[in-house]
Design an enzyme around this catalytic site. Sequence first.
Site, PDB file in Angstrom:
ATOM      1  N   SER A  16      10.412  22.257   2.589  1.00 24.19           N
ATOM      2  CA  SER A  16      10.148  23.348   1.644  1.00 24.19           C
ATOM      3  C   SER A  16       9.623  22.915   0.284  1.00 24.19           C
ATOM      4  CB  SER A  16      11.402  24.195   1.456  1.00 24.19           C
ATOM      5  OG  SER A  16      12.497  23.412   1.031  1.00 24.19           O
ATOM      6  N   ASP A 222      18.762  27.672  -7.285  1.00 27.58           N
ATOM      7  CA  ASP A 222      19.412  27.344  -6.010  1.00 27.58           C
ATOM      8  C   ASP A 222      19.826  25.879  -5.926  1.00 27.58           C
ATOM      9  OD1 ASP A 222      17.001  26.003  -5.634  1.00 27.58           O
ATOM     10  OD2 ASP A 222      16.289  27.347  -4.049  1.00 27.58           O
ATOM     11  N   HIS A 225      15.425  23.601  -4.711  1.00 27.13           N
ATOM     12  CA  HIS A 225      13.961  23.603  -4.780  1.00 27.13           C
ATOM     13  C   HIS A 225      13.458  23.332  -6.191  1.00 27.13           C
ATOM     14  CE1 HIS A 225      14.687  26.207  -1.135  1.00 27.13           C
ATOM     15  NE2 HIS A 225      13.953  25.209  -0.675  1.00 27.13           N
TER      16      HIS A 225
END
Length: 251
Positions: A16, A222, A225
């Site tokens: 990601s 979060d 990321h």
Amino acid sequence: MSCEASKQIFILSGQSNMAGRGGVIKYTDTHHHQHKKWNGVVPSECQPHPSIFRLDAHLHWEQARDPLHVDIDAHKVCGVGPGMPFANVVKERVGGSLGLVPCAVGGTAITKWARGEHLYDDMVKRAKAAVENGGGEIKALLWYQGESDTLTEREADAYKGSMEKFVCDVREDLDLPLLPIIQVALASGDEKYIEKVREVQLGMKLPHVVCVDAKGLKLNDDNLHLSTEAQIQLGQLLADAYLCHFHPASS
């Protein structure tokens, strides 16, 4: 869209943080359900340019713009990643036409990138198509992956062998025995085993494999990321590494 016949091609792969989550925010709809969306902010370092292209999911070249992985990591919300800031720095210092080949998919462990697995085979297919559909030369693979391998000791211990095999396999399958690979040492992951994976990434001794360290770059809320600002910094670090190690006349 027409593009120049010969491009400097870069594969963007991993999970990601390579696909890009910069600018991805949570919001609550009128039914109190939580969703994610990209805020649409494109900083100056990430602006599109007429000589920077991306290979879309249908293997066609188009002008590159964020989110680069919108139709590749299609089941997640993608935002700003390192690809556009990387490409803009390389274009500025080297010139010519660049082709980006997004292949990253969020939440994927290194076992999902083994030869014969869908993600690996698709990456090789896309890389070959990038050369065949318009010409050019693959200059490097940019690789940011490993967060999903910090969850257990077994996965962390297996990472070195899996990563070395990945490098050898992709070079063999692309018939590029010295393909430059620039990997990113993790900025986030399970606290118990992240340092084991980072140690592998920072200590790889294979030829033409270099590493840039993302540790300390700003994370989103979060805590997993990279933020938009951090993705810009990472893209510039990747460009500096490429230009220094593999294109020294321009560094």
